[in-house]
Design an enzyme around this catalytic site. Structure first.
Site, PDB file in Angstrom:
ATOM      1  CD  GLU A  69      26.730  37.100 -55.542  1.00  0.00           C
ATOM      2  OE1 GLU A  69      26.527  37.505 -54.401  1.00  0.00           O
ATOM      3  OE2 GLU A  69      26.570  37.535 -56.708  1.00  0.00           O
ATOM      4  CG  HIS A 119      56.661  47.959 -51.995  1.00  0.00           C
ATOM      5  ND1 HIS A 119      58.103  48.454 -51.952  1.00  0.00           N
ATOM      6  CD2 HIS A 119      56.375  47.957 -53.505  1.00  0.00           C
ATOM      7  CE1 HIS A 119      58.359  48.764 -52.940  1.00  0.00           C
ATOM      8  NE2 HIS A 119      57.512  48.242 -54.094  1.00  0.00           N
ATOM      9  CE  LYS A 121      21.086  38.960 -48.928  1.00  0.00           C
ATOM     10  NZ  LYS A 121      20.370  38.854 -50.375  1.00  0.00           N
TER      11      LYS A 121
END
Ligand code: PA5
Length: 425
Positions: free
Chosen positions: A278, A299, A414
């Site tokens: 950010e 793995h 948003k």
């Protein structure tokens, strides 16, 4: 305290070549004169945090601890990840703690939220809602559900004794609601952004309720504040790391793999990803932070790291001393052929896995490795590494000419979501 080692970084430039740049930017950080300086309260927070409020956090924590069979923490992003990272790092994933912590308000998942409500319905609950803006939708929606649950379970009067709000000093919906309902409140300083706020009441309140030694944590934060107050690239391990990242990006590596060998550090990696991602990911610039927990992920993603597209470098967080250790027992029958490890410590095995992997990635895979070491996973180390990563983030972003303290990009989703939800303007 924390050590940085770039000897496996395969850097094509000397870190010391950046001394002049670092000297200039160090001043901009310490004098709080760089870009985004209205959000640089964290720089001097280790010395000028509100001591009275800190004492009140401990008092309130002591008061509610006994009735907190479950502590529900409602918040997202910077109002969530730090506390979770600290609790898991210090206490481990299956701590013998009379209080269980559950995080809500960080998702719109109905299944998750409903399961939490079901899980806590017969337990004694304390709720800490955390939101600086007081308007974050994930948090506000979950808080509405939880507030409703608390009032139905306890009645309004008792519920108010069990709800703690951490928010802005003066403004915002949550502040107004907390005032109206009479909740205990703590302040998120307005000059500290979410991802730099874990050692403000944002993180300190849940940490204190969970029984974490927040004095030791603040001491680690303060020690780093002093030790890292130097522009000297021979001495400042945070700036060495910040510069090494820039050199590696100049060499063409656009992904940073934050690697730990301890499952209880996975949330720390999430916190790190928010902090770096950010802060740095804007204006088409930045290194994508990703993470892995080895040897588990050897793995799965290990194949890609070893032989896949050479897009990444690794930053390995090494822990010198594990919180707990085990010794491998002897088995006279040796049916599993594991007797060659009899008497060895499990942590030693983990460290050998690290050394073998480092060699494989560096020498065979040609993958660049930066190593950061911390002595242990205790409170002091957490506090120290917070300041270490804050100042490293500020430096590495300023080197890119990026403001590390805003996040304009997170508003875009948003806007669209609010339109779809029919939120009034
Ligand atoms: O780093 C940030 O600023 C964000 O992650 C915020 O912390 C997050 O969006 C939560 O915001 P608020 O505390 O206002 O609810």
């Amino acid at each position: 305290m924390m050590k940085f080692d770039a000897t496996h970084g395969l850097l094509k430039e000397e870190i010391s070549a950046y001394q002049e740049t670092v000297t200039k930017l160090h001043r901009a950080i310490r004098e709080k004169s760089g870009a985004g300086n209205d959000y640089m309260g964290w720089v001097s927070w280790p010395v000028d945090y509100d001591k009275e409020e800190f004492a009140r956090i401990k008092e309130v924590a002591n008061k509610v601890k006994d009735k907190a069979e479950v502590l529900v923490v409602c918040g997202i992003g910077g109002s969530y990840l730090g506390a979770r990272a600290a609790i898991e790092m210090v206490q481990g994933l299956y701590a013998n703690n009379p209080t269980e912590v559950i995080f809500v308000g960080n998702t719109f998942s109905s299944t998750y939220t409903a399961q939490v409500l079901e899980h806590i319905k017969d337990k004694s609950v304390v709720l800490n809602v955390i939101s600086k803006s007081g308007t974050t939708t994930e948090t506000a929606l979950a808080f509405r559900m939880l507030k409703n649950f608390m009032e139905e379970k306890y009645g309004k009067e008792e519920a108010k004794e069990r709800i703690i709000a951490t928010t802005d000093k003066e403004k915002g919906t949550l502040k107004a609601l907390a005032l109206k309902e009479g909740y205990e409140t703590f302040v998120i300083p307005n000059n500290i952004g979410g991802r730099y706020s874990v050692l403000t009441p944002v993180g300190l309140v849940p940490l204190a309720i969970m029984g974490i030694d927040i004095d030791a944590m603040m001491q680690g934060f303060l020690d780093a504040y002093h030790e890292l107050d130097t522009d000297d690239l021979n001495k400042n391990a945070a700036y060495q790391y910040a510069v090494a990242r820039r050199i590696l990006q100049n060499q063409g590596y656009n992904v940073e793999f934050f690697v730990t060998y301890e499952p209880q550090l996975q949330m720390l990696a999430e916190w790190f990803k928010q902090l770096m991602g950010e802060s740095e990911g804007k204006e088409g610039k930045g290194i994508l932070p990703d993470s892995a927990c080895f040897s588990t992920d050897l793995h799965s993603l290990g194949q890609f790291v070893q032989e896949g597209n050479k897009v990444l470098f690794e930053t390995v967080l090494c822990v010198e001393k594990p919180t707990l250790d085990l010794s491998v027992p002897n088995d006279p029958e040796n049916g599993d052929n594991m007797n060659y490890l009899t008497g060895k410590s499990m942590d030693w095995v983990n460290k050998m896995a690290f050394e073998g992997t480092l060699q494989a990635h560096e020498e065979v895979g040609n993958v660049h490795n930066l190593l950061i070491s911390i002595p242990d996973m205790k409170e002091h180390s957490f506090g120290y590494l917070c300041y270490y990563f804050f100042i490293a983030t500020a430096m590495t972003c300023y080197m890119l000419d990026i403001n590390p303290f805003n996040q304009p990009g997170v508003e875009v989703y948003k806007k669209n979501m609010f339109k779809l939800l029919g939120k009034p303007e």
